[in-house]
Enzyme design. Structure first.
Site, mmCIF file in Angstrom:
data_model
loop_
_atom_site.group_PDB
_atom_site.id
_atom_site.type_symbol
_atom_site.label_atom_id
_atom_site.label_comp_id
_atom_site.label_asym_id
_atom_site.label_seq_id
_atom_site.Cartn_x
_atom_site.Cartn_y
_atom_site.Cartn_z
ATOM 1 N N LYS A 1 -1.685 1.496 -2.395
ATOM 2 C CA LYS A 1 -1.078 0.218 -2.767
ATOM 3 C C LYS A 1 -2.019 -0.689 -3.565
ATOM 4 C CE LYS A 1 2.968 0.721 -0.722
ATOM 5 N NZ LYS A 1 4.232 0.751 -1.473
ATOM 6 N N GLU B 1 6.508 -8.535 -0.359
ATOM 7 C CA GLU B 1 7.209 -7.985 0.792
ATOM 8 C C GLU B 1 6.408 -6.791 1.281
ATOM 9 O OE1 GLU B 1 7.449 -4.805 -1.622
ATOM 10 O OE2 GLU B 1 8.015 -6.806 -2.333
ATOM 11 N N SER C 1 -1.361 9.521 0.583
ATOM 12 C CA SER C 1 -1.181 8.149 0.097
ATOM 13 C C SER C 1 -1.838 7.082 0.945
ATOM 14 C CB SER C 1 0.315 7.827 -0.032
ATOM 15 O OG SER C 1 0.963 7.979 1.217
#
Length: 412
Positions: free
Chosen positions: A90, A112, A383
């Site tokens: 991210k 969010e 990830s």
């Protein structure tokens, strides 16, 4: 830069801008600012510097020798986004978007989050650039991801629990959009996945594509070729998958590896309690874009379910929807029990605790090994790390007793 959507922000029929008229000027402003920034060598140099010095790029490409042995010799390479600062992919996107927000003169950041990793990454980037940050998070996800909630607050962000609907990512996104509509002049909305109105799917894709571009270079160094036999990634909204898929997806047909996106089957596709928008959804509009999503026969969005908070979203980005229709990528679904078994197995054989999101991708490798055989090279986008999921895994598994029972049942 990769092929761009058309002038309406569409990949084939998917994408676009299904938003209130009040947001169109803001989206136009964002589109123009983004294109100018990506054409500016100073912006690119600063972004590269931050990714190197603060995030830790390039992330490692690691051969999982023990896992490969267990899978009959199929070589499994792990793209280690879990080793990034904040523990997931991210951060690649949030530093890019917050750097752009500073360039645009925005004075407030909102986001969010579901699993909390995007919230942590946004709070981190906002702290780095000295901007206040508000993160919307479903109340159920606040419970499941208490560690990440504390991390966001420690980083100076305000975390707003959302109590409407299913109290998960969809509802957090709804609230963030309401905030943005109200405060659009001063506020930059950092979307965490390849969803939302144009230019967000394109912009997030471009920032995350560093994953795939590095993978190509690292494979050439390690195995003498830039393209593996297959690339596997979990898919919720789709940002980690698009990040590793995109550089391969636009290779000429016949030169592409198999691109396999693994969705969350939850309690099973037939149960209705899942988050497999491509595998078991239909076309519709959600959060400003046309995509595959979960909906009832009368068009109402239906709740998604996954043991993984980050996959608990009832839609998938427009570029993934386009890939599915065009046969560029394959999309499969893995249930909660299989993901939990893979979560434990990787920890036991490689000493890596993966995020529950990524565990879905690992769960599919046994099937893939049967198809490809021992001479194949497969890259899995790891990830994120599983620290955030340990408490939830303990609750679900009952101190591993539940997983042992599930394992015994599967063997019998």
């Amino acid at each position: 830069m990769f092929p761009q959507p058309d002038a309406r922000g569409r990949y084939g029929m998917y994408g676009g801008r299904y938003v209130p008229e009040t947001l169109i000027p803001a989206l136009d402003e964002l589109t123009d600012a983004y294109r100018e920034a990506r054409a500016d060598p100073a912006f690119e140099a600063r972004l590269t510097e931050i990714l190197r010095d603060a995030v830790g790029r390039p992330s490692n490409l690691t051969l999982a020798e023990n896992l490969s042995r267990d899978l009959g010799g199929m070589r499994v390479w792990l793209k280690r986004e879990d080793l990034n600062h904040t523990g997931a992919h991210k951060i690649n996107n949030t530093v890019g978007q917050v750097l752009l927000a500073k360039r645009m003169g925005k004075t407030r950041i909102i986001a969010e989050t579901g699993a909390g990793q995007h919230g942590v990454a946004t709070a981190t980037a906002a702290a780095m650039f000295g901007l206040p940050c508000v993160v919307y998070m479903g109340e159920e996800d606040v419970r499941r991801q208490a560690l990440n909630v504390f991390r966001m607050k420690l980083l100076g962000a305000e975390v707003v629990p959302v109590t409407s609907g299913t109290r998960t990512l969809k509802d957090a996104t709804n609230e963030a959009i309401r905030d943005w509509v109200t405060n659009v002049r001063s506020t930059f909305y950092v979307i965490g996945s390849v969803v939302g109105p144009h230019p967000y799917p394109m912009m997030v894709r471009d920032f995350q594509a560093v994953i795939g571009m590095e993978t190509m270079d690292q494979l050439e160094e390690r195995i003498g070729r830039r393209v593996p036999d297959a690339v596997v990634a979990c898919v919720g909204g789709g940002s980690n998958a698009i990040g590793i898929f995109a550089p391969f997806a636009y290779l000429p047909e016949g030169q592409r590896p198999r691109l396999i996106g693994v969705e969350a089957a939850g309690h099973g596709l037939e149960s209705g309690a899942h988050a497999a928008s491509i595998s078991s959804g239909k076309r519709g509009v959600l959060h400003g874009a046309l995509m595959y999503l979960l909906s009832s026969d009368d068009g109402q969005i239906t709740p998604a379910h996954s043991v993984s908070a980050g996959l608990d979203y009832p839609g998938v980005g427009p570029e993934h929807s386009f890939y599915a229709d065009e046969g560029i990528a394959e999309y499969v679904a893995v249930d909660d029990a299989s993901a939990l078994r893979a979560f434990r197995h990787l920890a036991e054989v490689e000493g890596i605790i993966p995020a529950l999101e990524t565990s879905h991708a690992f769960a599919y490798l046994e099937t893939l090994a049967g198809e490809l055989g021992a001479d194949a090279d497969v890259v899995v986008n790891l990830s994120g790390r599983g620290d955030k999921d340990v408490n939830e895994a303990m609750r679900v598994l009952g101190d591993l007793a539940g997983l042992d029972a599930a394992r015994s049942e599967s063997v019998s």
